[in-house]
Design a protein around this motif. Structure first.
Motif, PDB file in Angstrom:
ATOM      1  N   ALA A   1       0.977  -1.146  -0.004  1.00 39.52           N
ATOM      2  CA  ALA A   1      -0.009  -0.035  -0.128  1.00 39.52           C
ATOM      3  C   ALA A   1       0.876   1.230  -0.135  1.00 39.52           C
ATOM      4  CB  ALA A   1      -0.773   0.063   1.166  1.00 39.52           C
ATOM      5  N   LEU A   2       2.117   1.149   0.820  1.00 37.68           N
ATOM      6  CA  LEU A   2       2.918   2.340   0.746  1.00 37.68           C
ATOM      7  C   LEU A   2       3.670   2.443  -0.229  1.00 37.68           C
ATOM      8  CD1 LEU A   2       3.846   2.207   4.661  1.00 37.68           C
ATOM      9  CD2 LEU A   2       2.444   4.125   3.536  1.00 37.68           C
ATOM     10  N   ARG A   3       3.952   1.461  -1.048  1.00 35.89           N
ATOM     11  CA  ARG A   3       4.587   1.501  -2.364  1.00 35.89           C
ATOM     12  C   ARG A   3       3.670   2.176  -3.209  1.00 35.89           C
ATOM     13  NH1 ARG A   3       4.270  -1.211  -6.706  1.00 35.89           N
ATOM     14  NH2 ARG A   3       3.211  -3.269  -5.582  1.00 35.89           N
ATOM     15  N   GLU A   4       2.466   1.810  -3.424  1.00 37.26           N
ATOM     16  CA  GLU A   4       1.506   2.425  -4.236  1.00 37.26           C
ATOM     17  C   GLU A   4       1.617   3.941  -4.126  1.00 37.26           C
ATOM     18  OE1 GLU A   4      -1.035  -1.544  -4.739  1.00 37.26           O
ATOM     19  OE2 GLU A   4      -1.921   0.162  -4.161  1.00 37.26           O
ATOM     20  N   GLU A   5       1.626   4.523  -2.695  1.00 41.69           N
ATOM     21  CA  GLU A   5       1.398   5.967  -2.431  1.00 41.69           C
ATOM     22  C   GLU A   5       2.784   6.579  -2.893  1.00 41.69           C
ATOM     23  OE1 GLU A   5      -1.049   7.507  -1.419  1.00 41.69           O
ATOM     24  OE2 GLU A   5      -2.357   5.593  -1.385  1.00 41.69           O
ATOM     25  N   GLY A   6       3.732   5.670  -3.213  1.00 43.28           N
ATOM     26  CA  GLY A   6       5.026   6.521  -3.540  1.00 43.28           C
ATOM     27  C   GLY A   6       6.091   6.265  -2.505  1.00 43.28           C
ATOM     28  N   ALA A   7       6.197   5.845  -1.507  1.00 45.77           N
ATOM     29  CA  ALA A   7       7.047   5.571  -0.552  1.00 45.77           C
ATOM     30  C   ALA A   7       8.161   4.650  -1.062  1.00 45.77           C
ATOM     31  CB  ALA A   7       6.492   4.906   0.955  1.00 45.77           C
ATOM     32  N   GLU A   8       9.560   5.055  -0.363  1.00 42.11           N
ATOM     33  CA  GLU A   8      10.546   4.131  -0.504  1.00 42.11           C
ATOM     34  C   GLU A   8      10.927   3.372   1.062  1.00 42.11           C
ATOM     35  OE1 GLU A   8      13.572   5.971  -2.779  1.00 42.11           O
ATOM     36  OE2 GLU A   8      12.305   6.617  -4.165  1.00 42.11           O
ATOM     37  N   ILE A   9      11.897   2.819   0.978  1.00 41.01           N
ATOM     38  CA  ILE A   9      12.119   2.035   2.269  1.00 41.01           C
ATOM     39  C   ILE A   9      13.259   2.192   2.974  1.00 41.01           C
ATOM     40  CG2 ILE A   9      12.327  -0.456   3.040  1.00 41.01           C
ATOM     41  CD1 ILE A   9       9.439  -0.123   2.697  1.00 41.01           C
ATOM     42  N   ASP A  10      13.223   2.207   4.334  1.00 33.15           N
ATOM     43  CA  ASP A  10      14.498   2.412   5.244  1.00 33.15           C
ATOM     44  C   ASP A  10      14.368   0.851   5.828  1.00 33.15           C
ATOM     45  OD1 ASP A  10      15.945   2.641   7.435  1.00 33.15           O
ATOM     46  OD2 ASP A  10      14.331   3.405   8.689  1.00 33.15           O
ATOM     47  N   ALA A  11      15.402   0.223   5.397  1.00 32.95           N
ATOM     48  CA  ALA A  11      15.526  -1.175   5.981  1.00 32.95           C
ATOM     49  C   ALA A  11      16.656  -1.300   7.035  1.00 32.95           C
ATOM     50  CB  ALA A  11      15.702  -2.099   4.797  1.00 32.95           C
ATOM     51  N   VAL A  12      16.614  -2.308   7.594  1.00 32.19           N
ATOM     52  CA  VAL A  12      17.665  -2.535   8.747  1.00 32.19           C
ATOM     53  C   VAL A  12      17.967  -3.996   8.902  1.00 32.19           C
ATOM     54  CG1 VAL A  12      17.008  -0.437  10.490  1.00 32.19           C
ATOM     55  CG2 VAL A  12      16.388  -2.672  10.783  1.00 32.19           C
ATOM     56  N   SER A  13      17.671  -4.758   8.061  1.00 33.63           N
ATOM     57  CA  SER A  13      18.138  -6.101   8.163  1.00 33.63           C
ATOM     58  C   SER A  13      17.941  -6.579   6.753  1.00 33.63           C
ATOM     59  CB  SER A  13      17.133  -6.973   9.162  1.00 33.63           C
ATOM     60  OG  SER A  13      16.004  -6.956   8.875  1.00 33.63           O
ATOM     61  N   PRO A  14      18.529  -7.940   6.498  1.00 30.75           N
ATOM     62  CA  PRO A  14      18.284  -8.744   5.146  1.00 30.75           C
ATOM     63  C   PRO A  14      16.775  -8.935   5.184  1.00 30.75           C
ATOM     64  CG  PRO A  14      20.164  -9.313   5.963  1.00 30.75           C
ATOM     65  CD  PRO A  14      19.754  -8.313   7.079  1.00 30.75           C
ATOM     66  N   GLY A  15      16.073  -9.408   6.205  1.00 30.82           N
ATOM     67  CA  GLY A  15      14.893  -9.893   6.295  1.00 30.82           C
ATOM     68  C   GLY A  15      14.007  -8.619   5.588  1.00 30.82           C
ATOM     69  N   GLU A  16      14.245  -7.452   6.319  1.00 28.79           N
ATOM     70  CA  GLU A  16      13.374  -6.437   5.819  1.00 28.79           C
ATOM     71  C   GLU A  16      13.533  -6.128   4.271  1.00 28.79           C
ATOM     72  OE1 GLU A  16      12.795  -3.931  10.030  1.00 28.79           O
ATOM     73  OE2 GLU A  16      13.766  -2.907   8.447  1.00 28.79           O
ATOM     74  N   VAL A  17      14.984  -6.061   4.005  1.00 33.06           N
ATOM     75  CA  VAL A  17      14.988  -5.892   2.320  1.00 33.06           C
ATOM     76  C   VAL A  17      14.309  -6.821   1.698  1.00 33.06           C
ATOM     77  CG1 VAL A  17      16.793  -6.138   0.563  1.00 33.06           C
ATOM     78  CG2 VAL A  17      17.151  -4.711   2.865  1.00 33.06           C
ATOM     79  N   HIS A  18      14.323  -8.454   2.313  1.00 30.20           N
ATOM     80  CA  HIS A  18      13.887  -9.321   1.387  1.00 30.20           C
ATOM     81  C   HIS A  18      12.260  -9.009   1.233  1.00 30.20           C
ATOM     82  CE1 HIS A  18      13.280 -13.129   0.074  1.00 30.20           C
ATOM     83  NE2 HIS A  18      12.385 -13.545   0.977  1.00 30.20           N
ATOM     84  N   ALA A  19      11.822  -8.678   2.319  1.00 30.58           N
ATOM     85  CA  ALA A  19      10.302  -8.455   2.456  1.00 30.58           C
ATOM     86  C   ALA A  19       9.897  -7.345   1.440  1.00 30.58           C
ATOM     87  CB  ALA A  19       9.578  -8.012   3.908  1.00 30.58           C
ATOM     88  N   ALA A  20      10.816  -6.094   1.406  1.00 30.13           N
ATOM     89  CA  ALA A  20      10.494  -4.930   0.522  1.00 30.13           C
ATOM     90  C   ALA A  20      10.636  -5.147  -0.985  1.00 30.13           C
ATOM     91  CB  ALA A  20      11.525  -3.939   0.956  1.00 30.13           C
ATOM     92  N   LEU A  21      11.691  -6.334  -1.301  1.00 28.38           N
ATOM     93  CA  LEU A  21      11.895  -6.589  -2.570  1.00 28.38           C
ATOM     94  C   LEU A  21      10.562  -7.514  -3.096  1.00 28.38           C
ATOM     95  CD1 LEU A  21      15.500  -7.703  -2.611  1.00 28.38           C
ATOM     96  CD2 LEU A  21      14.605  -5.480  -3.834  1.00 28.38           C
ATOM     97  N   HIS A  22      10.074  -8.382  -2.259  1.00 30.63           N
ATOM     98  CA  HIS A  22       8.640  -9.012  -2.320  1.00 30.63           C
ATOM     99  C   HIS A  22       7.597  -8.441  -2.725  1.00 30.63           C
ATOM    100  CE1 HIS A  22       7.568 -13.156  -2.476  1.00 30.63           C
ATOM    101  NE2 HIS A  22       6.373 -12.718  -1.769  1.00 30.63           N
ATOM    102  N   ALA A  23       7.636  -7.307  -1.806  1.00 32.56           N
ATOM    103  CA  ALA A  23       6.267  -6.302  -2.223  1.00 32.56           C
ATOM    104  C   ALA A  23       6.652  -5.346  -3.275  1.00 32.56           C
ATOM    105  CB  ALA A  23       6.400  -5.418  -0.634  1.00 32.56           C
ATOM    106  N   GLY A  24       7.541  -5.625  -3.967  1.00 38.67           N
ATOM    107  CA  GLY A  24       7.546  -4.742  -5.108  1.00 38.67           C
ATOM    108  C   GLY A  24       8.586  -3.689  -5.421  1.00 38.67           C
TER     109      GLY A  24
END
Ligand code: LLP
Length: 420
Positions: free
Chosen positions: A75-98
């Protein structure tokens, strides 16, 4: 009341964004996290408009640690957000979310080599927390862009555990070391640079941001003068607070960004720093108020001094009260109009600290009633654990009267996973 929650009281029953809390609890079980997608999107639009109004080039990076549910990330990606990630797990989730790798900024502290290799392979932007992290990075490859997290000496937050700058904080590169770190990156062939800070979490005042930004830009100015580095972006971190208690005020976003950005513009000019992009990394602000934790009353009991209301959520489900002494407002979702009494609300874990509220005024409830713990959208599920061998709860997204399961409840079988 300054609170911003997407709920209504319909005849004594709680509705979240048009969905009956009682129906959701019956359908999906408890404890249950409910999130309002409309509210998350609304919060994003509010903050992004208030920020971008003040400056031509801004970005909002959602601090995924607050809640990494894929539906929220999407939902936040659709709004135009980018991501602050602090672990490989968060990066993995963000990539998976597009999200594309270039939309993800990794800010880690105490990063292991295996993690670093994953991050480089993923191709995300790196914000280094120490000179040694830069060394390990450069040993692997020379990225096009490097950002450095600077400790701006001024920290602030709702609890000492969440103050992330100043002498006592483990984070960032100290000011006098920053020149050396940027110089080393430049010598190695890095072409583009950013500078980042994060002062702490749960701040309702602009004052500490101004002090910290002053220090950050002073450091950036020295780096610019001594090394010739130019900054593509200045990342101000996150930490914007939201009201948790009735009567607590909301941040006036126009005033906050108006004051902060006009100060920054002056400093950029004074220190010959050009016109870098300005980035902000809100976590809590986007998702806290959109989330409600529904929990069923299992037990009502007394001793000579206190009345206790026992529920099926504990600090395994929401740790903030136990960990930081945080206040979370509680509503009697199935008995909103009942007369009030003073009770303690406790969870099922075998620890006395498993307590959501002490001496809280709450409508009278009996066993089987449903309670709603408010502001559970940030650092709720993301900090949940399986302590006492309790499966992680389910998560549901609501919007315009509809509810959909976005993470299934764990089973007892899941608790045994990976073991032999
Ligand atoms: N950027 C960085 C580098 C961070 O470390 C954090 C939060 C944020 C952004 C987002 O901060 P926020 O806008 O959500 O305040 N578990 C604690 C909060 C810890 C926050 C840690 N870092 C709590 O439940 O209050």
């Amino acid at each position: 009341m300054a609170l911003n929650w997407p709920y209504e009281n319909r005849g004594g029953y709680l509705y979240v964004d048009g969905v009956s809390a009682l129906d959701a609890a019956r359908r999906f079980g408890t404890p249950l996290y409910l999130y309002s997608e409309n509210m998350i999107r609304r919060q994003y639009r509010r903050i992004s408009e208030a920020f971008s109004k003040q400056y031509p080039k801004t970005r909002i990076l959602y601090a995924a640690k607050a809640n990494t549910n894929l539906s929220i990330l999407r939902a936040l990606r659709e709004e135009g957000a980018e991501i602050d990630a602090v672990s490989p797990g968060e990066v993995h989730a963000a990539l998976h979310a597009g999200y594309r790798p270039g939309q993800i900024l990794f800010t880690g502290t105490s990063v292991g080599l295996d993690e670093l290799l994953y991050l480089l392979d993923a191709g995300v932007r790196m914000n280094v927390d120490s000179e040694s992290q830069l060394d390990s990075l450069l040993e692997q490859e020379v990225p096009e862009m490097v950002s450095v997290r600077v400790n701006p000496e001024v920290g602030a937050g709702h609890h000492e555990h969440v103050i992330t700058a100043g002498y006592e904080a483990k984070f960032g590169v100290w000011d006098e070391d920053a020149i050396g770190v940027y110089a080393k990156a430049k010598r190695a062939g890095v072409k583009r640079f950013g500078v980042q800070m994060h002062i702490g979490s749960g701040n309702l005042d602009v004052g500490n941001y101004l002090l910290a930004a002053k220090r950050l830009l002073e450091v950036a100015g020295h780096v610019r003068r001594e090394t010739g580095v130019e900054f593509d972006f200045v990342d101000l971190g996150g930490g914007l607070g939201v009201p948790y208690k009735p009567g607590e005020r909301q941040v006036d976003l126009d005033a906050f960004f108006g004051e902060l950005v006009s100060f920054i513009k002056g400093e950029l000019e004074r220190r010959d720093l050009g016109e870098p992009e300005l980035w902000f990394e809100p976590g809590r602000f986007l998702v806290a108020e959109a989330g409600v934790l529904l929990t069923r009353v299992t037990t009502v009991k007394r001793n000579p001094k206190r009345k206790f209301v026992g529920v099926d959520a504990g600090f395994n489900t929401l740790v903030r009260p136990a960990m930081y002494g945080s206040y979370h407002h509680i509503l009697a979702a199935s008995a909103m109009d009942e007369p009030e009494e003073v009770v303690d609300v406790y969870g099922p874990l075998c620890e006395s600290g498993d307590l959501f509220a002490r001496d809280r005024r709450l409508p009278q409830v009996s066993e089987g009633a449903l309670l709603a713990i408010m502001n559970a959208g940030a650092y709720g599920f993301s900090m949940a654990s399986r302590y006492n061998s309790r499966p992680l709860p389910a998560e549901v997204m609501v919007g315009d009267g509809e509810a959909r399961l976005i993470r299934g409840r764990e089973t007892l079988g899941d608790l045994l996973g990976g073991q032999c």
